[in-house]
Design an enzyme around this catalytic site. Structure first.
Site, PDB file in Angstrom:
ATOM      1  N   HIS A 125     -11.969  -0.697 -46.713  1.00 43.52           N
ATOM      2  CA  HIS A 125     -12.518   0.680 -46.525  1.00 43.52           C
ATOM      3  C   HIS A 125     -13.634   0.746 -47.512  1.00 43.52           C
ATOM      4  O   HIS A 125     -13.432   0.985 -48.403  1.00 43.52           O
ATOM      5  CB  HIS A 125     -11.380   1.665 -46.795  1.00 43.52           C
ATOM      6  CG  HIS A 125     -11.642   3.164 -46.552  1.00 43.52           C
ATOM      7  ND1 HIS A 125     -11.449   4.180 -47.698  1.00 43.52           N
ATOM      8  CD2 HIS A 125     -12.158   3.846 -45.577  1.00 43.52           C
ATOM      9  CE1 HIS A 125     -11.959   5.158 -47.176  1.00 43.52           C
ATOM     10  NE2 HIS A 125     -12.176   5.206 -45.907  1.00 43.52           N
ATOM     11  N   HIS A 135     -20.773   7.434 -48.095  1.00 45.24           N
ATOM     12  CA  HIS A 135     -19.731   8.149 -47.800  1.00 45.24           C
ATOM     13  C   HIS A 135     -19.964   9.316 -46.903  1.00 45.24           C
ATOM     14  O   HIS A 135     -19.233   9.713 -45.925  1.00 45.24           O
ATOM     15  CB  HIS A 135     -18.726   8.438 -48.946  1.00 45.24           C
ATOM     16  CG  HIS A 135     -17.642   9.286 -48.633  1.00 45.24           C
ATOM     17  ND1 HIS A 135     -16.819   8.907 -47.373  1.00 45.24           N
ATOM     18  CD2 HIS A 135     -17.240  10.330 -49.233  1.00 45.24           C
ATOM     19  CE1 HIS A 135     -15.853  10.202 -47.551  1.00 45.24           C
ATOM     20  NE2 HIS A 135     -15.852  10.972 -48.495  1.00 45.24           N
TER      21      HIS A 135
END
Length: 748
Positions: A204, A246
């Protein structure tokens, strides 16, 4: 055996007339110092050789029993020797013929007579590694070569023996000659993934738990840690280049200009101080610096910073650039060129509706264009994910077909209080919960290959596994939940700060992979299920230094229970201890098809809370078996020594076999005082290991201990343990199939 079944049954009926527990109806014992012909033994201590302690070969301890095919008494398997591999190089492995006459009254002592033996050996050099007696013609096998525990006699008269060092299956002729190489144990974890495939570990944002997220260093560390896929969240620059961040906002500011969250050091750069502005991100006003307001050249002057500094520190702030998608692909290719390892990409198109509104670009189109330009369009190595629905459908119906590519898509599903923003922007009031119904999952399967749900859809906030995975699988969808993290703040209390426990629960639920900030942890956990073999620390690959992989079974945890299925077509082998990754206290029952030479996982047996291991396995009929279950204590400390009946066809909600207690060996009625240790009409069997179990008839079972020669402690700290043989009458009859457990004696 002199006592007839008719008389035993009559005695049993008398003993059980008012009994509430199993009853001792016969008893005999064999003194500890019983020896058979053979070379002196007991010379080894902790791997060092000294003087032999015994003039020949000890008969005990016993670790398995069957009826002798000759019809005269029983065959007992001797254990691996003097308690440890490095003590047992001069202990020869044998099966002993033993005649038993039980005491049935207090005035008549039981009799045990040890006759000839079958010596296990490998003269044809079937064992492919070095054994103790490597150079001798007979190559007699010792307790340093194998730890033999259970055995069965096949319909053709050959012997099958279960070993704990591998664990292995060993196949011998009727006279003890090894017939084939030891058969290893495949790691059949039985994870219920969609197609039976191994779960994937998705890094991730890279190894974001150990390096600033979305940096080449975070991706490199993730690949080295064993990730199968690395995940770049993609945003766009002013000049239309995809970079990994992000969010489109690379630094969020409070109203007074303080940084509240950042993934780049832009707020420290005076040359960009006038770039901060308020924009609506998915309908909410956000003040900060936005990637689409910078050219790639400008972003390359910035350096990444830790997004969660209070949790993960700032040790790596200012070291790494913001990478482009093309640079991430180049990293993956470099790793492949150097190591041969093919790692995949799992890009997320961040906020497609926002990007179209704020930058006038189609992020999905940019992604496909970049993948095509970089020639990275292998559908086995790319998943494309999004929290929105419309852009995935556009990818499926227009963008990918036009580009001539066909990549799997994944519909991300956030928490129930949130909604896909393209729905919200269109006035649709539904939330992500609308994507979790059976009907919705089937609709998703029309445009996507999988779903990426928030992990609470899989494991709720009480730690309970839901039916989400099975329902998604029914729709044909892969399931890749997010996000699994090591820090205690992200773990439910029941995990007791163990992130691996959470990952294992998700894997047992059937997920096809998962996103984690700590791919090293994820790869280790998945590896427990996907290594090819079940191996104990005593496996020959470790003993002889030819393997670097970790053992996934505790020492002495192999095939303690082994027996022939009543139809004679297969072997059931029950591991003594839990394989790494399985739930604590759950033991795998394996089945080996004798004709196909093929292993399958028959199911899992769950120990009681007080149980620490099993001692033996015995068939009752084609679907019911008995198991000896025990703790690791002896003497006064012993509490749990029991025999349970379980059914291959009946399982508990957790998938383990249903079982029924049929005899508590610590609390057997002995109204006739058949055993010298009986007190107040109650007989206890407090030995550490009780490893011999056989069904004699519907009402009677035979149980015997392994005395761990020359151990003490069962009947007193200074008392040398003997071998005790118990005929136990049961309250209720078993559904015993004639020939179960000794089919070879009938069909041979």
């Amino acid at each position: 055996m002199k006592l007839t079944c008719v008389r035993l049954t009559a005695l049993l009926a008398l003993a059980l007339s008012s009994a509430q527990a199993a009853t001792l109806v016969g008893y005999a014992e064999l003194k500890a110092d019983t020896f058979a012909a053979g070379p002196a033994s007991g010379a080894w201590n902790a791997g060092l050789r000294g003087e032999a302690r015994f003039p020949s070969q000890p008969v005990q301890g016993f670790s398995g029993v069957q009826r002798d095919p000759s019809g005269q008494g029983f065959l007992f398997l001797s254990d691996n020797g003097f308690g440890a591999r490095n003590n047992s190089a001069d202990y020869l492995l044998r099966l002993h013929r033993v005649a038993l006459t039980p005491a049935t009254t207090a005035r008549r002592a039981g009799q045990v007579s040890v006759g000839s033996f079958i010596e296990l050996r490998d003269p044809d050099r079937k064992v492919p590694w070095q054994i103790v007696n490597e150079a001798s013609p007979e190559r007699r096998l010792t307790g340093a070569d194998f730890d033999v525990e259970g055995f069965a006699i096949a319909p053709d008269g050959t012997l099958w023996v279960g070993d704990e060092f591998g664990p292995y299956l060993l196949h011998f002729s009727a006279d003890g000659r090894l017939l084939e190489a030891p058969i290893g144990t495949p790691n059949l974890a039985g994870l219920p993934t969609l197609r039976g495939q191994s779960p994937v570990v998705v890094a991730h944002r890279g190894s974001s738990g150990t390096r600033p997220e979305h940096t080449l260093e975070a991706y490199r560390i993730a690949i080295e840690a064993g990730a199968d896929f690395i995940e770049p969240d993609l945003v766009v620059t002013r000049d239309g280049v995809l970079v990994a961040r992000h969010e489109p906002v690379i630094a969020v500011l409070s109203a007074d200009g303080r940084v509240t969250e950042a993934t780049a050091d832009v707020a420290t750069r005076p040359e960009f101080k006038d770039r901060a502005r308020v924009k609506k991100l998915d309908g909410k006003d956000v003040y900060g610096y936005w990637a689409e307001d910078f050219t790639l050249a400008e972003l390359k002057t910035l350096r990444a910073v830790e997004r969660l500094p209070q949790l993960r520190g700032r040790a790596y702030d200012g070291r790494f650039e913001i990478p482009t998608l093309a640079e991430i692909i180049a990293l993956v290719r470099d790793v492949e060129a150097r190591t041969g390892r093919k790692v995949g990409l799992y890009p997320e198109t961040k906020h497609p509706t926002f990007v179209t509104q704020a930058a006038g670009m189609n992020i999905s189109q940019l992604l496909i264009d970049t993948l095509k330009k970089e020639n990275f369009t292998d559908p086995a190595r790319v998943f494309i994910q999004s929290f929105e629905v419309g852009n995935l459908k556009e990818l499926r119906t227009r963008i990918m077909p036009a580009a001539g590519v066909n990549l799997p898509l994944v519909q991300l599903i956030s928490s129930p209080d949130e909604a896909p923003y393209d729905w919200t922007a269109a006035g649709d009031k539904r939330t992500y919960g609308a994507l979790t119904s059976d009907v919705a999952l089937k609709e998703i399967a029309g445009y996507a290959a999988g779903v990426g749900p928030y992990k609470r859809w899989i494991i709720d906030d009480q730690g309970r596994t839901t039916d989400f995975v099975s329902r998604a699988h029914d729709a044909g969808l892969l399931v890749h939940p997010w996000t699994f993290r090591n820090e205690p703040t992200y773990l439910l209390p029941d995990y007791q700060n163990d992130p691996e426990a959470e990952m294992r629960q998700a894997l047992r639920a059937g997920v096809d992979g998962f996103f984690t900030d700590f791919p090293a942890t994820g790869a280790r956990v998945v590896g427990q299920y996907t290594v090819p073999e079940v191996r104990s620390p005593q496996h020959h690959a470790y003993a002889q230094g030819v393997s670097s992989g970790a053992a996934n079974l505790p020492g002495s945890g192999g095939f303690e229970g082994l027996n022939l299925s009543p139809d004679g077509q297969g072997l059931y082998a029950l591991l003594e201890k839990t394989v790494a990754g399985d739930l604590p206290g759950q033991l795998r029952l394996m089945r080996f098809d004798l004709g196909r030479r093929q292993w399958t996982l028959a199911g899992r047996y769950a120990l009681e809370p007080a149980g620490e291991a099993i001692g033996d396995l015995a068939p009752v009929n084609d679907h019911e078996y008995l198991v000896l279950e025990r703790d690791n204590a002896s003497g006064e400390a012993a509490k749990h020594k029991r025999v349970y009946l379980f059914n291959l066809r009946e399982k508990n909600p957790d998938g383990t076999f249903k079982k029924t207690l049929i005899a508590d060996l610590m609390n057997l009625r002995d109204p006739q005082k058949l055993a010298p240790s009986t007190t107040g009409g109650v007989f206890s069997f407090p030995y550490v290991t009780i490893e011999n179990l056989l069904v004699l008839d519907a009402r009677t079972i035979l149980v015997a201990n392994d005395n761990n020669f020359p151990a003490t402690g069962g009947r007193g700290r200074e008392v040398r343990d003997v071998s005790e043989f118990l005929w136990i009458g049961l309250d209720a009859p078993l559904k015993f199939a004639a020939g179960a457990g000794h089919r070879s004696a009938v069909r041979k």
